[in-house]
Design an enzyme around this catalytic site. Structure first.
Site, PDB file in Angstrom:
ATOM      1  N   HIS A   1      -4.310   1.624   7.630  1.00  0.00           N
ATOM      2  CA  HIS A   1      -2.932   2.130   7.700  1.00  0.00           C
ATOM      3  C   HIS A   1      -2.737   3.289   6.716  1.00  0.00           C
ATOM      4  O   HIS A   1      -2.197   4.341   7.075  1.00  0.00           O
ATOM      5  CB  HIS A   1      -1.971   0.967   7.395  1.00  0.00           C
ATOM      6  N   GLU A   2      -3.215   3.091   5.475  1.00  0.00           N
ATOM      7  CA  GLU A   2      -3.035   4.142   4.452  1.00  0.00           C
ATOM      8  C   GLU A   2      -3.891   5.364   4.767  1.00  0.00           C
ATOM      9  O   GLU A   2      -3.470   6.497   4.528  1.00  0.00           O
ATOM     10  CB  GLU A   2      -3.375   3.620   3.051  1.00  0.00           C
TER      11      GLU A   2
ATOM     12  N   GLY B   1       0.828  -1.194   0.000  1.00  0.00           N
ATOM     13  CA  GLY B   1       0.000   0.000   0.000  1.00  0.00           C
ATOM     14  C   GLY B   1       0.863   1.244   0.000  1.00  0.00           C
ATOM     15  O   GLY B   1       2.007   1.212   0.464  1.00  0.00           O
TER      16      GLY B   1
ATOM     17  N   HIS C   1      -2.127   7.652   7.019  1.00  0.00           N
ATOM     18  CA  HIS C   1      -1.156   8.534   6.344  1.00  0.00           C
ATOM     19  C   HIS C   1      -1.824   9.835   5.891  1.00  0.00           C
ATOM     20  O   HIS C   1      -1.222  10.900   5.941  1.00  0.00           O
ATOM     21  CB  HIS C   1      -0.564   7.843   5.107  1.00  0.00           C
TER      22      HIS C   1
ATOM     23  N   CYS D   1       5.954  -0.259   7.065  1.00  0.00           N
ATOM     24  CA  CYS D   1       5.582   0.919   6.279  1.00  0.00           C
ATOM     25  C   CYS D   1       6.764   1.316   5.409  1.00  0.00           C
ATOM     26  O   CYS D   1       7.904   1.326   5.880  1.00  0.00           O
ATOM     27  CB  CYS D   1       5.226   2.052   7.242  1.00  0.00           C
ATOM     28  N   LEU D   2       6.486   1.649   4.152  1.00  0.00           N
ATOM     29  CA  LEU D   2       7.568   2.051   3.251  1.00  0.00           C
ATOM     30  C   LEU D   2       8.252   3.337   3.713  1.00  0.00           C
ATOM     31  O   LEU D   2       9.382   3.607   3.328  1.00  0.00           O
ATOM     32  CB  LEU D   2       7.035   2.217   1.819  1.00  0.00           C
TER      33      LEU D   2
ATOM     34  N   GLN E   1       2.862   9.928   1.252  1.00  0.00           N
ATOM     35  CA  GLN E   1       4.204   9.359   1.334  1.00  0.00           C
ATOM     36  C   GLN E   1       5.093   9.777   0.164  1.00  0.00           C
ATOM     37  O   GLN E   1       6.306   9.641   0.231  1.00  0.00           O
ATOM     38  CB  GLN E   1       4.122   7.823   1.374  1.00  0.00           C
TER      39      GLN E   1
HETATM   40 NI    NI Z   1       2.734   3.272   5.569  1.00  0.00          NI
END
Ligand code: NI
Length: 174
Positions: free
Chosen positions: A133-134, A46, A137, A91-92, A51
């Site tokens: 989660h997204e 995701g 963000h 998480c990226l 991000q």
């Molecule tokens: Ni993330």
């Protein structure tokens, strides 16, 4: 398609609240495609526009095993939640760090697709975790915010150390 730069914790830009998408044009479709390319390349399941330093309510995800089920969700709103699940998240924007987070087990969502058509979605399991989660963000929240301040500080130090190491090895090989 381009690979976009992913902001990393503790970059303050990750704390920006995303604005609703009002224009559904070719530029939005390109951003969504570029975010999917970036997510698959990372690799991740995701990615939120926040991000990649674009502060609009747009997220992409693909929780399928085969990586053949890309989804783009615009202006998401949770209508209903049910139950609790605990899942180990990564998480990226917080590379190499994983921690257990409690989320709703099932969610029902109203949103739009990349063309602006209204969609309604029910999700459970990993998909529900990923969407929550997204969506965090988009309000400037990261999964490490659910950890204790002490643990979060340890994460920050670990990432700083990783970055210093990456920089010194890059210099050595230059
Ligand atoms: Ni993330």
């Amino acid at each position: 398609m381009s690979i976009l730069t992913i902001l990393e914790f503790p970059d303050p830009r990750l704390r920006t609240k995303a604005q609703p998408v009002t224009t559904f044009d070719a530029a939005l479709k390109k951003l969504s495609d570029d975010m999917l390319t970036t997510m698959y390349e990372a690799p991740g399941i995701g990615l939120a526009a926040s991000q990649v330093d674009r502060h609009i309510q747009l997220l992409v995800l693909d929780v399928s095993e085969e990586k053949n089920a890309p989804m783009t969700i615009v202006n998401p709103r949770i209508l209903e939640r049910e139950g609790t699940q605990t899942c180990q998240e990564g998480c990226l924007s917080v590379p190499g760090i994983f921690a257990d987070v409690d989320r709703s087990d099932r969610i029902r969502l109203a949103a739009q697709d990349v063309a602006g058509n209204p969609i309604e979605l029910e999700a459970d399991g990993l998909l529900a975790v990923c969407i929550q989660h997204e969506m965090d963000h988009l309000i400037g929240k990261l999964f490490v915010d659910y950890l204790s301040p002490l643990k979060r500080d340890m994460v920050r130090k670990k990432l700083e150390k990783q970055r210093r190491h990456a920089e010194s090895s890059a210099t050595a090989s230059a």
